[in-house]
Design a protein around this motif. Structure first.
Motif, mmCIF file in Angstrom:
data_model
loop_
_atom_site.group_PDB
_atom_site.id
_atom_site.type_symbol
_atom_site.label_atom_id
_atom_site.label_comp_id
_atom_site.label_asym_id
_atom_site.label_seq_id
_atom_site.Cartn_x
_atom_site.Cartn_y
_atom_site.Cartn_z
ATOM 1 N N THR A 1 -27.373 54.365 2.798
ATOM 2 C CA THR A 1 -28.135 54.169 3.168
ATOM 3 C C THR A 1 -29.487 53.177 2.470
ATOM 4 N N ASN A 2 -28.506 52.942 1.010
ATOM 5 C CA ASN A 2 -29.800 52.335 0.200
ATOM 6 C C ASN A 2 -31.440 52.792 0.009
ATOM 7 N N THR A 3 -31.432 53.948 0.195
ATOM 8 C CA THR A 3 -31.764 54.804 -0.789
ATOM 9 C C THR A 3 -31.389 55.091 -2.174
ATOM 10 N N ILE A 4 -30.619 54.887 -2.505
ATOM 11 C CA ILE A 4 -30.803 55.047 -3.830
ATOM 12 C C ILE A 4 -31.415 53.267 -4.661
#
Lengths: 284, 311
Positions: free
Chosen positions: A100-103
């Motif tokens: 989710t690209n939260t990282i």
């Protein structure tokens, strides 16, 4: 710059908070309590019928085996539940954030990648250990309060169940740094299945004196020590009665040694370090 | 120790065996600049930013952030970042989200307590401060992401497409926030497709293609001499557009009587006028203007493409 320990604890607290906000903790506690309650009610009625029948001729040895069997059945389900809950809660803990690209917002901060992995491991480990302890001590307490029966080495048995959860946690976390969430779930469950089948093959092989079958079981246990840890815990919590001597989910015909428990500890540390090393190299 | 905010030396990223994302980025951004990083899709802009922030490992080359090697996490102390694909932990409330990131920046509790309300106000989210991010629109998420990037009073902030989810009011807000940050001494590294935004906010820009800086400088330096001229003619006879290509670049037919093209400098205007009249084409108007950043972008990228094709 704050220190590594502080970073690890920030991620650990974040893991707790996520579990709370996503209702994982409440669902786990409520359904866990329901499980213990159903087990206790079932045992209560079985105990009543058994004591009625035992007054007609059963001796105390048979009674102890009955209590032990019932308790081991409950603990066996808990062993299964703990591994399943571990895999399901950890399966996407890193791969999901990468997907989710939260990282991006987290890993671009002045912290090391291993601090993220260790923080997540610690957060999950504490929650899962509490979960395993509550469930296992719940069914043991239910049996004790109803029948007065307490299995031998209960604390050691519970500790081994916690260790089993940490094995599942570490290997699933490692998978989460390598694979997508779905692929990691498949990998974790297949490893558990392999260990499960390997455990049975080892038991049957031991009964039939088939060294090849025993070896297959040992190799599968080395790949995924969960099932062997359960058998170690089961052997510790039984008095060597009938159920421990026949091929059953609680049998201890081929018992893992204490050295295997030490191996499980090395396995946990090794997979955790591997997860840190893999995550350090990941691009996202 | 260098005084530059960003220095890169032949920074290169190859995915797999041969997928070159960044060929060799050599770049210097001075402290206090508002720097625009421009290039077409697939030019390697986002990969370059990710390498600088430790999200992607370079295959070769090196870089310094605020004087420290990018392999050292301490290089990211005081470096803000708004990612292009801004997705956050949406189960957190806005203030909790900023508090988490403040902790990750190493800010003290007192600093966070002072800074968070100020930033929430600055990005226009005061009414939503206690709401979970899951209830936020795309634009609101981008605003809270901007607040996150500015949380530690960064010496350097990377903004990757910071206005992609915003309406015109939001874009004006971002422009004001960038100006305010710059006024406080923050170096701003702006990666944006919206060239009009870059044009009004950036003090210097770099154009990149395949991860190589083609041109870098102020907009005035880069457009030095070039003139975009709009011609209003009596008619556009057959073959005129092809002939005009001999005078300048990017010849564009606007309608049946108007055409525009880029000339190397203003000195060509009288000659062009004389030539058109000589060709029997009446000239009603000739309006020169300085190149916009968008026209400059097209000019530079087209020129680079032609050089590449010729090579």
């Amino acid at each position: 710059m704050s220190g590594p320990l502080q970073h690890v604890l920030i991620i650990t607290r974040l893991t707790f908070r996520e579990a709370r906000r996503r209702s994982l903790i409440w669902i786990g506690l409520v359904l866990g309590a329901l499980f213990v309650a159903v087990f206790a009610v079932g045992f209560y009625f079985a105990y009543k019928d058994f004591t009625r029948a035992s007054s007609a001729g059963f001796n105390s040895t048979v009674a102890l085996q009955f209590y032990s069997f019932f308790l081991m059945a409950g603990l066996y389900v808990i062993n299964f539940l703990v591994v399943m809950v571990t895999v399901l809660t950890v399966v996407g803990t890193i791969s999901g954030e990468i997907g989710t690209n939260t990282i991006h917002a987290i890993a671009a901060k002045p912290l090391r990648r291993w601090e993220i992995v260790l923080g997540k491991w610690l957060g999950h480990a504490i929650m899962l250990a509490i979960y395993a302890v509550l469930l296992a001590s719940g069914v043991i307490a239910a049996v004790y309060l109803i029948s007065g029966y307490l299995p031998p080495n209960a604390l050691l048995g519970i500790a081994i169940l916690v260790l089993e959860s940490l094995v599942a946690l570490s290997v699933t976390l490692l998978g989460s740094t390598i694979f997508s969430t779905l692929a990691n779930g498949v990998m974790a469950f297949m490893l558990y299945g392999l260990a499960f089948v390997g455990g049975w093959v080892e038991q049957i092989g031991s009964l039939l004196d088939s060294q090849a079958a025993v070896d297959i079981g040992i190799v599968s246990s080395l790949l995924m020590p969960s099932e062997a840890l359960w058998r170690f815990a089961a052997a510790q919590m039984q008095n060597g009665g009938l159920m421990a001597q026949i091929t059953s989910p609680f049998s201890a015909i081929s018992r893992p040694t204490p050295a295997f428990v030490a191996y499980a500890g090395v396995y946990i540390v090794g997979t955790l370090i591997a997860a840190m090393l893999v995550f350090r190299q990941r691009d996202f | 120790m260098t005084n530059a905010a960003i220095e890169t030396f032949e920074l290169r990223k190859v995915y797999g065996e041969d997928k070159v994302a960044v060929e060799g980025l050599t770049l210097q951004v001075e402290r206090g600049e508002v720097f625009g990083f421009l290039g077409p899709n697939g030019a390697g802009k986002t990969t370059s930013v990710k390498m600088l922030l430790g999200l992607v490992s370079p295959t070769a080359g090196d870089a310094l952030l605020l004087g420290r090697p990018i392999s050292d996490p301490r290089a990211r102390v005081g470096v803000g970042f708004l990612p292009e694909h801004f997705r956050f932990h949406e189960w957190l409330r806005a203030t909790e989200f900023l508090d988490l990131h403040g902790q990750l920046y190493g800010m003290s509790k007192a600093e966070r307590a002072e800074r968070i309300p100020h930033l929430i106000e600055q990005v226009g989210l005061r009414e939503s401060a206690q709401k979970p991010l899951s209830t936020f629109s795309k634009g609101m998420l981008q605003r809270i992401g901007l607040a996150m990037a500015l949380l530690p009073r960064p010496a350097l902030v990377f903004l990757d497409e910071p206005t992609s989810g915003l309406d015109p009011f939001g874009r004006l807000l971002v422009r004001d926030v960038i100006r305010a940050a710059s006024a406080e001494g923050t170096t701003v590294f702006l990666n944006s497709h919206l060239l009009s935004e870059v044009e009004v906010t950036c003090t210097r820009v770099a154009f990149i293609r395949h991860g190589v800086v083609i041109r870098a400088g102020t907009i005035d330096e880069l457009s030095a001499g070039l003139v975009r001229v709009r011609l209003r003619l009596g008619a556009l006879p057959d073959g005129l557009l092809a002939d005009l290509a001999g005078w300048g670049e990017n010849v564009e037919r606007i309608n049946e009587r108007e055409v525009s093209l880029t000339l190397p400098d203003e000195e060509h205007l009288p000659d062009l006028n004389a030539w058109l009249v000589g060709q029997g084409v009446p000239v009603y108007a000739m309006a020169p203007q300085q190149l916009s950043l968008e026209q400059l972008f097209v000019q530079i990228m087209d020129g680079e493409q032609r050089e590449g094709d010729a090579a």
